[in-house]
Design a protein around this motif. Structure first.
Motif, short mmCIF file in Angstrom:
data_model
loop_
_atom_site.label_atom_id
_atom_site.label_comp_id
_atom_site.label_asym_id
_atom_site.label_seq_id
_atom_site.Cartn_x
_atom_site.Cartn_y
_atom_site.Cartn_z
N ILE A 73 0.77 -1.35 -0.17
CA ILE A 73 0.00 0.17 0.22
C ILE A 73 0.79 1.23 0.03
O ILE A 73 0.57 2.19 -0.85
CB ILE A 73 -0.93 0.02 1.34
CG1 ILE A 73 -2.01 -0.92 0.90
CG2 ILE A 73 -1.62 1.48 1.37
CD1 ILE A 73 -2.68 -1.38 2.31
N LEU A 74 1.99 1.09 0.85
CA LEU A 74 2.71 2.21 0.97
C LEU A 74 3.69 2.75 -0.37
O LEU A 74 3.96 3.78 -0.70
CB LEU A 74 3.77 2.42 2.26
CG LEU A 74 2.75 2.69 3.42
CD1 LEU A 74 4.03 2.66 4.70
CD2 LEU A 74 1.87 3.73 3.50
N ALA A 75 4.05 1.36 -0.95
CA ALA A 75 4.70 1.65 -2.26
C ALA A 75 3.72 2.16 -3.31
O ALA A 75 4.28 3.16 -4.16
CB ALA A 75 5.18 0.18 -2.89
N GLU A 76 2.35 1.84 -3.19
CA GLU A 76 1.49 2.21 -4.32
C GLU A 76 1.33 3.97 -4.04
O GLU A 76 1.24 4.88 -4.88
CB GLU A 76 0.23 1.73 -4.29
CG GLU A 76 0.22 0.27 -4.62
CD GLU A 76 0.32 0.44 -6.10
OE1 GLU A 76 0.00 1.10 -6.93
OE2 GLU A 76 0.45 -0.94 -6.62
N VAL A 77 1.36 4.22 -2.91
CA VAL A 77 1.27 5.72 -2.40
C VAL A 77 2.49 6.45 -2.91
O VAL A 77 2.15 7.60 -3.46
CB VAL A 77 1.07 5.86 -0.75
CG1 VAL A 77 1.21 7.42 -0.36
CG2 VAL A 77 -0.18 5.47 -0.46
N ASP A 78 3.62 5.92 -2.41
CA ASP A 78 4.80 6.56 -3.13
C ASP A 78 4.67 6.60 -4.80
O ASP A 78 5.24 7.53 -5.20
CB ASP A 78 6.06 5.82 -2.70
CG ASP A 78 7.48 6.36 -3.04
OD1 ASP A 78 7.72 7.39 -2.43
OD2 ASP A 78 8.03 6.06 -4.28
N ALA A 139 9.34 -2.51 -2.06
CA ALA A 139 8.83 -1.82 -0.98
C ALA A 139 8.39 -0.23 -0.84
O ALA A 139 7.79 0.41 -0.18
CB ALA A 139 9.44 -1.93 0.55
N GLY A 140 8.82 0.30 -2.27
CA GLY A 140 8.72 1.64 -2.42
C GLY A 140 9.83 2.59 -1.87
O GLY A 140 9.89 4.03 -2.05
N GLN A 141 10.90 2.14 -1.18
CA GLN A 141 11.68 2.89 -0.52
C GLN A 141 12.92 3.44 -1.61
O GLN A 141 13.61 4.26 -1.23
CB GLN A 141 12.56 2.10 0.62
CG GLN A 141 11.49 1.52 1.62
CD GLN A 141 12.04 0.70 2.59
OE1 GLN A 141 13.01 -0.05 2.22
NE2 GLN A 141 11.51 0.30 3.66
N LEU A 142 12.92 2.67 -2.87
CA LEU A 142 13.96 3.07 -4.00
C LEU A 142 12.90 3.22 -5.11
O LEU A 142 12.00 2.84 -5.47
CB LEU A 142 15.01 2.07 -4.11
CG LEU A 142 15.79 1.58 -3.27
CD1 LEU A 142 16.72 0.28 -3.54
CD2 LEU A 142 16.77 2.80 -2.73
N ASP A 143 13.29 4.23 -6.04
CA ASP A 143 12.79 4.27 -7.24
C ASP A 143 13.15 3.47 -8.35
O ASP A 143 12.49 3.12 -9.27
CB ASP A 143 12.91 5.87 -7.79
CG ASP A 143 12.15 6.69 -6.82
OD1 ASP A 143 11.13 6.61 -6.20
OD2 ASP A 143 12.96 7.76 -6.47
#
Length: 309
Positions: A73-78, A139-143
């Motif tokens: 979910i947080l990856a999608e938000v990012d 996990a959305g911590q890296l692009d």
């Protein structure tokens, strides 16, 4: 149910830290505030997410399931925020991951080009092995992450960059002795006890074993953490190793005793690539970034072929 993004981020921090105090420090909140948010999160879901032990916490089975979904979910938000940031290509903020056998050799030239293209770009770089980089990417911590192919798992888009060939490195005496006993310079002629490798977890170590047709490491396994360590050891006559062309300019400059030898065609190599999440928005920024990495690599590879024809 009214689950908030703050609760999701606090829960992820708690799961990763394994302790309320450490999680609160990571989230930059007080421990009581974090604990209250976790309790409310559990009440809204109607399940217990963590086992509260005297010195640590452990996730329940439900907690593991919620953790995986919270990260998605947080990856999608990012990705949503990223789509806004990158309305005009490579601009805004970029979180980039690079494997250690590439970072010290390619990053200096690449980052110079990236910053020259846009001085306002907020750039953060993480150097780590392939597996943790891909975990952070998903996990959305890296692009994006610069890794060696193949990329395990799915959910990513791959842009192949260039081929990076391997050469044999060691002292002049060891290379001469080795070559004299080999009719053609093939990596499969190397024995496990001759070959020094990076510590387990580095994809380059696995690739070296694969191209040499070896099923495991030799009796002497130093588990070096960097190519510079390996280059220093083999230059003093302690075994042989494989070095990628990207590393040759820096490693030969560091030691005038390091000798190199090309393998017979087809030369062993690795293929480097830039990867991003398939769910992330790409309006051209990834192609721009890939082009800058290719441009930075060209003189390094040309110099490698001059150093070791």
């Amino acid at each position: 149910m009214n689950v908030t993004l703050r609760q999701l981020s606090y829960f992820i921090a708690l799961a990763e830290a394994g302790h309320f105090g450490r999680a609160a420090a990571r989230a930059h909140v007080s421990q009581p505030a974090l604990s209250l948010q976790i309790k409310e999160f559990e009440a809204q879901l109607g399940v217990t997410l963590v086992e509260r032990l005297p010195r640590e916490i452990r996730l329940t089975r439900a907690g593991h399931e919620v953790l995986a979904r919270a990260r998605r979910i947080l990856a999608e938000v990012d990705d949503l925020a990223q789509a806004i940031r990158w309305r005009e290509g490579l601009s805004g903020r970029l979180h980039l991951g690079v494997i250690p056998t590439v970072a010290p050799y390619l990053l200096p030239a690449a980052l110079t080009r990236i910053r020259a293209r846009d001085l306002t770009l907020e750039l953060r770089v993480r150097e780590a092995q392939t597996e943790p980089l891909l975990e952070s990417l998903r996990a959305g911590q890296l692009d994006a992450a610069l890794v060696a192919l193949p990329v395990p798992g799915d959910g990513v888009v791959v842009d192949a960059l260039f081929e990076d060939r391997f050469v044999l490195a060691g002292s002049a005496r060891r290379l001469q002795a080795w070559a004299a006993d080999v009719e053609r310079l093939r990596p499969t002629a190397l024995e496990a006890d001759q070959l020094l490798l990076l510590e387990e977890g580095h994809c380059l170590a696995d690739q070296a074993l694969e191209v040499c047709g070896l099923s495991g490491r030799g009796q002497v396994d130093l588990g070096a953490s960097s190519l510079s360590t390996l280059a220093g050891l083999v230059s003093e006559g302690f075994g042989l190793t494989l070095l990628p062309e990207l590393a040759l300019r820096l490693e030969t400059a560091a030691s005038d005793q390091l000798s190199l030898m090309r393998f017979a065609a087809p030369e062993p190599s690795r293929r480097l690539a830039l990867v991003r999440r398939a769910s992330s928005t790409d309006d051209g920024w990834m192609a721009d970034l890939a082009a800058l990495f290719r441009e930075a690599a060209e003189p390094l590879l040309a110099e490698a072929r001059r150093i070791c024809p």
